[in-house]
Design a protein around this motif. Sequence first.
Motif, PDB file in Angstrom:
ATOM      1  N   GLY A 107       0.787  -1.221   0.000  1.00  0.00           N
ATOM      2  CA  GLY A 107       0.000   0.000   0.000  1.00  0.00           C
ATOM      3  C   GLY A 107       0.821   1.274   0.000  1.00  0.00           C
ATOM      4  O   GLY A 107       0.283   2.365   0.138  1.00  0.00           O
ATOM      5  N   HIS A 108       2.132   1.129  -0.159  1.00  0.00           N
ATOM      6  CA  HIS A 108       2.978   2.322  -0.152  1.00  0.00           C
ATOM      7  C   HIS A 108       2.952   3.040  -1.491  1.00  0.00           C
ATOM      8  O   HIS A 108       3.277   4.212  -1.579  1.00  0.00           O
TER       9      HIS A 108
ATOM     10  N   GLN B 270       4.942  -2.190  15.721  1.00  0.00           N
ATOM     11  CA  GLN B 270       4.954  -0.926  14.983  1.00  0.00           C
ATOM     12  C   GLN B 270       6.100  -0.042  15.475  1.00  0.00           C
ATOM     13  O   GLN B 270       6.802   0.595  14.692  1.00  0.00           O
TER      14      GLN B 270
ATOM     15  N   CYS C  72       2.803  -2.723   9.696  1.00  0.00           N
ATOM     16  CA  CYS C  72       2.845  -1.312   9.344  1.00  0.00           C
ATOM     17  C   CYS C  72       2.027  -1.047   8.086  1.00  0.00           C
ATOM     18  O   CYS C  72       2.525  -1.193   6.976  1.00  0.00           O
ATOM     19  N   VAL C  73       0.780  -0.672   8.252  1.00  0.00           N
ATOM     20  CA  VAL C  73      -0.049  -0.283   7.120  1.00  0.00           C
ATOM     21  C   VAL C  73       0.099   1.223   6.933  1.00  0.00           C
ATOM     22  O   VAL C  73      -0.041   1.980   7.897  1.00  0.00           O
ATOM     23  N   PRO C  74       0.401   1.635   5.721  1.00  0.00           N
ATOM     24  CA  PRO C  74       0.709   3.034   5.427  1.00  0.00           C
ATOM     25  C   PRO C  74      -0.118   4.062   6.176  1.00  0.00           C
ATOM     26  O   PRO C  74       0.440   4.959   6.792  1.00  0.00           O
ATOM     27  N   GLY C  75      -1.429   3.952   6.156  1.00  0.00           N
ATOM     28  CA  GLY C  75      -2.213   5.005   6.775  1.00  0.00           C
ATOM     29  C   GLY C  75      -2.342   4.907   8.279  1.00  0.00           C
ATOM     30  O   GLY C  75      -2.632   5.885   8.950  1.00  0.00           O
ATOM     31  N   GLU C  76      -2.082   3.707   8.824  1.00  0.00           N
ATOM     32  CA  GLU C  76      -2.469   3.449  10.209  1.00  0.00           C
ATOM     33  C   GLU C  76      -1.301   3.275  11.174  1.00  0.00           C
ATOM     34  O   GLU C  76      -1.476   2.790  12.267  1.00  0.00           O
ATOM     35  N   THR C  77      -0.140   3.667  10.720  1.00  0.00           N
ATOM     36  CA  THR C  77       1.024   3.383  11.550  1.00  0.00           C
ATOM     37  C   THR C  77       1.450   4.582  12.379  1.00  0.00           C
ATOM     38  O   THR C  77       2.408   4.516  13.123  1.00  0.00           O
TER      39      THR C  77
ATOM     40  N   PRO D 165       2.007   9.018  12.769  1.00  0.00           N
ATOM     41  CA  PRO D 165       2.674  10.108  12.048  1.00  0.00           C
ATOM     42  C   PRO D 165       4.178   9.906  11.912  1.00  0.00           C
ATOM     43  O   PRO D 165       4.778  10.329  10.928  1.00  0.00           O
TER      44      PRO D 165
ATOM     45  N   THR E  36       4.871   7.812   8.890  1.00  0.00           N
ATOM     46  CA  THR E  36       4.530   8.616   7.718  1.00  0.00           C
ATOM     47  C   THR E  36       5.642   9.610   7.406  1.00  0.00           C
ATOM     48  O   THR E  36       6.064   9.765   6.258  1.00  0.00           O
ATOM     49  N   THR E  37       6.118  10.266   8.447  1.00  0.00           N
ATOM     50  CA  THR E  37       7.207  11.222   8.271  1.00  0.00           C
ATOM     51  C   THR E  37       8.451  10.534   7.726  1.00  0.00           C
ATOM     52  O   THR E  37       9.111  11.044   6.806  1.00  0.00           O
TER      53      THR E  37
END
Lengths: 198, 198
Positions: free
Chosen positions: A173-174, B61, B116-121, B123, B126-127
């Motif tokens: 999903g990246h 995570q 680690c799912v892109p949207g749910e991991t 900030p 994500t950074t």
Amino acid sequence: MSRSESRYHHGDLASALEAAADSLLAERGAASLSLREVARRAGVSHNAPYHHFADRHALLQRLGVRHMTRLVEAQRAAGERETDARAAFVAMGAAYVGYAHEHPHGFAVIFDPEVCVPGETGPQMTTLIAENEALIGAAIARVAPELGEQEIEAAVVGAWGAAHGLAQLVAAGHVPIDAVRPAFEAYLAMGATLTRTP
Amino acid sequence: MSRSESRYHHGDLASALEAAADSLLAERGAASLSLREVARRAGVSHNAPYHHFADRHALLQRLGVRHMTRLVEAQRAAGERETDARAAFVAMGAAYVGYAHEHPHGFAVIFDPEVCVPGETGPQMTTLIAENEALIGAAIARVAPELGEQEIEAAVVGAWGAAHGLAQLVAAGHVPIDAVRPAFEAYLAMGATLTRTP
DNA sequence: GGTACGATCTTGCGCATGTCAAGATCCGAG
DNA sequence: CTCGGATCTTGACATGCGCAAGATCGTACC
């Protein structure tokens, strides 16, 4: 009474278990796949699978082989559908990534080091890996006939790596699937830039 | 009595748990990493971790963030060590693969979709992902200054994918680490061939 | 046709793990 | 000094894996 009606001796429980596990794998990942749930879905007791698979590991390996077979087949089909050498090469890469996108958990189990370790997964997987590399190698040889065996071998690893990485990133999903083709082309152009002698 | 001697209130159990889990991750994979064993290794009861991590998932995570931080840092350091733009680009790719080779389980947990799912991991991850892409983007811009923003963005995904795939294949044992550099170069040459207008 | 054997499937068990609940212990604010 | 809250502990429950022993079935053999 036919075998399929007799619920004691299932008849082909091994296949039924594989199918059940595979359908589970379409929903959840391999980590959250329990042998007991597979058994439940197949309608047998929680210990029946042990007469067909040594342990959970063995079933997952079987699933890995199953999906690797399909992955190789998808590539082959995509390559044969194209007549132009370059188009075939690109289509095979797209098929690789596409498979990972459509079956992320199945794709993951093929290359999960907890499941399929190169030397220990049995001859079937070894054969499939070799087949995959041969497939890519043939496609590369068609695109660049001037390459020697050594060079092709190296190029195979490179191409496989590129496709595999994009597949992994898409499956995780990246990277959105739509970004794959432009990324592929951009990276190839990048290669042209990098290898151009200054 | 200092906090570190008092064994009731540990003082910094969160860090100790992370460290313990990380050392476990150096040996086994994330799948076979149990919260209870982490707790044992940290010398606390089997339920102490729940006061610092919501669940097993949260600890993993955290480990993912930890390793992604190191991975980004390794790339940055490798890039800064080179003065030539192309050498820097190549060195960053090598660093990426090298990290996966040295810390296969840690690397795996970063990109494990079960963890680690892109949207749910959170900030932080994500950074870090953005930082990683920015790093690669800067390296590409240095190599090919003529590229526009869109083109660079696509090239970033392509380069990331290539490095990631090789890293994954090396970590899984499908490709020996020595084969990476030749594969990388061969693939770039391949790109030159493919993009050359016939 | 009958029977013994092996393959298949079942129930029952021990052990490990994840997670919740309730109690014990300690630190620090007031 | 006391009390509240954070931290840690013990205990418990559900689930899962894999072993062991028993039940059931197909079949080769007589």
